[in-house]
Design a protein around this motif. Structure first.
Motif, PDB file in Angstrom:
ATOM      1  N   MET A 182      29.241  47.079  71.707  1.00  0.00           N
ATOM      2  CA  MET A 182      29.238  48.359  72.403  1.00  0.00           C
ATOM      3  C   MET A 182      29.954  49.405  71.563  1.00  0.00           C
ATOM      4  O   MET A 182      30.902  49.094  70.836  1.00  0.00           O
ATOM      5  N   GLU A 186      29.633  54.270  75.482  1.00  0.00           N
ATOM      6  CA  GLU A 186      28.434  53.601  75.982  1.00  0.00           C
ATOM      7  C   GLU A 186      28.743  52.733  77.191  1.00  0.00           C
ATOM      8  O   GLU A 186      29.806  52.102  77.256  1.00  0.00           O
ATOM      9  N   THR A 187      27.787  52.639  78.112  1.00  0.00           N
ATOM     10  CA  THR A 187      27.810  51.604  79.135  1.00  0.00           C
ATOM     11  C   THR A 187      27.145  50.363  78.549  1.00  0.00           C
ATOM     12  O   THR A 187      26.402  50.441  77.559  1.00  0.00           O
ATOM     13  N   GLU A 189      24.645  48.805  79.736  1.00  0.00           N
ATOM     14  CA  GLU A 189      23.196  49.000  79.836  1.00  0.00           C
ATOM     15  C   GLU A 189      22.665  49.895  78.720  1.00  0.00           C
ATOM     16  O   GLU A 189      21.583  49.658  78.164  1.00  0.00           O
ATOM     17  N   ASP A 190      23.429  50.941  78.366  1.00  0.00           N
ATOM     18  CA  ASP A 190      23.049  51.784  77.239  1.00  0.00           C
ATOM     19  C   ASP A 190      23.018  50.973  75.941  1.00  0.00           C
ATOM     20  O   ASP A 190      22.138  51.166  75.088  1.00  0.00           O
ATOM     21  N   THR A 191      23.987  50.089  75.785  1.00  0.00           N
ATOM     22  CA  THR A 191      24.028  49.251  74.593  1.00  0.00           C
ATOM     23  C   THR A 191      22.814  48.340  74.523  1.00  0.00           C
ATOM     24  O   THR A 191      22.239  48.133  73.445  1.00  0.00           O
ATOM     25  N   ARG A 193      19.782  48.905  75.712  1.00  0.00           N
ATOM     26  CA  ARG A 193      18.619  49.705  75.294  1.00  0.00           C
ATOM     27  C   ARG A 193      18.680  50.036  73.800  1.00  0.00           C
ATOM     28  O   ARG A 193      17.675  49.925  73.081  1.00  0.00           O
ATOM     29  N   ARG A 194      19.869  50.443  73.341  1.00  0.00           N
ATOM     30  CA  ARG A 194      20.008  50.842  71.943  1.00  0.00           C
ATOM     31  C   ARG A 194      19.812  49.662  70.998  1.00  0.00           C
ATOM     32  O   ARG A 194      19.068  49.754  70.013  1.00  0.00           O
ATOM     33  N   ARG A 203      11.054  48.946  73.803  1.00  0.00           N
ATOM     34  CA  ARG A 203      11.654  49.585  74.974  1.00  0.00           C
ATOM     35  C   ARG A 203      11.714  48.553  76.097  1.00  0.00           C
ATOM     36  O   ARG A 203      10.828  47.696  76.229  1.00  0.00           O
TER      37      ARG A 203
END
Length: 276
Positions: A182, A186-187, A189-191, A193-194, A203
């Motif tokens: 991370m 970032e959350t 969940e963001d991590t 996706r990234r 995606r």
């Protein structure tokens, strides 16, 4: 399937203590990338100060296992009879699990103490806190706590298919999942996706948390997630991170026996058709 922190009915107690070590306490001795263990047939045990005839003066309390203190101690000059050094990576195959867990957790703290000898702000030698697990600078007051790096493990699914990867430039050559640390702001969940986009160019949607794992091999707290493909299934891998990335049908995935990682547990659950 057991992961490395599944040590019940044994009890891990991280309570900070300044109590001196005694002959019946456990001596965790590290040499380079190895730890000293006592061999018992196909299994291992944690050596005691009395067994090693090792002075307990100056040993640093790390934690307790089943109410027995575990202390960081200098490695003896010669390997004691009945003992051997096991590499840190080799601990993934050590039994029983509570021995492997204690040895790898101790190594994380040993490395942290080694790397916090001096203040990163003013260069003064650091001192251990008298009240908590921390190193304190007596000059400027900087306080350093043990390093824990949050990271995600991601199982990307599409019906009966799972994305598997193989790392580039690492000793581990087997199948793995997508993983990454991370970043600030970032959350988890963001991590997810990234990292999925960076490593395999996909995606994802329906991100679901599964479970966590303390992974002292890399000073990491792993957060496991399952998610589903969202759109095009064409994989484009990041060659700096991976040497392979591919879809695998659950019927083609080999059983994950004898591994203690969250990655293996998540792959095995998918292989067996178990919902997270």
């Amino acid at each position: 399937m057991l992961v490395i922190q599944d040590i019940a009915p044994h009890r891990y107690d991280r309570t900070y203590s300044l109590t001196p070590a005694g002959p019946s306490d456990i001596a965790l001795c590290y040499r380079e990338d190895s730890v000293l263990l006592r061999r018992q047939g196909d299994d291992y045990a944690l050596p005691r100060f009395g067994e090693l005839d090792l002075p307990a003066d100056g040993a640093r309390h790390l934690f307790a296992m089943d109410e027995v203190g575990c202390y960081l101690a200098p490695a003896p000059e010669e390997t004691p009879a009945g003992c051997e050094y096991v590499t840190i990576q080799g601990l993934r195959q050590v039994h029983p699990t509570e021995v492997a867990f204690a040895a790898i957790t101790g190594s994380q703290l040993a490395h942290w103490y080694r790397d916090r000898s001096y203040c990163g702000r003013c260069g003064t030698p650091m001192e251990p806190s008298t009240t908590e697990r921390a190193m304190v600078c007596p000059h400027c007051g900087l306080t350093e706590y043990p390093k824990i790096c949050p990271a995600v493990i991601v199982a990307v699914t599409d019906g009966d298919r799972l994305v598997l990867t193989r790392y580039a430039g690492r000793r581990y050559r087997g199948d793995a999942l997508i993983a990454g640390f991370m970043e600030i702001g970032e959350t988890p969940e963001d991590t997810v996706r990234r990292e999925v986009m960076e490593e395999v160019g996909l995606r994802v949607k329906n991100i679901r948390y599964y479970k966590s794992q303390p992974w002292s091999f890399s000073d990491t707290l792993l957060l496991g997630f399952y998610c589903e493909l969202d759109g095009d299934d064409a994989i484009t891998i990041d060659r700096s991170e991976l040497r392979e990335g591919f879809w695998q049908h659950r019927n083609q995935i080999a059983p994950r026996d004898g591994d203690v990682s969250l990655t293996s547990e998540m792959i095995e659950r998918f292989r067996l058709g178990e919902k997270p």
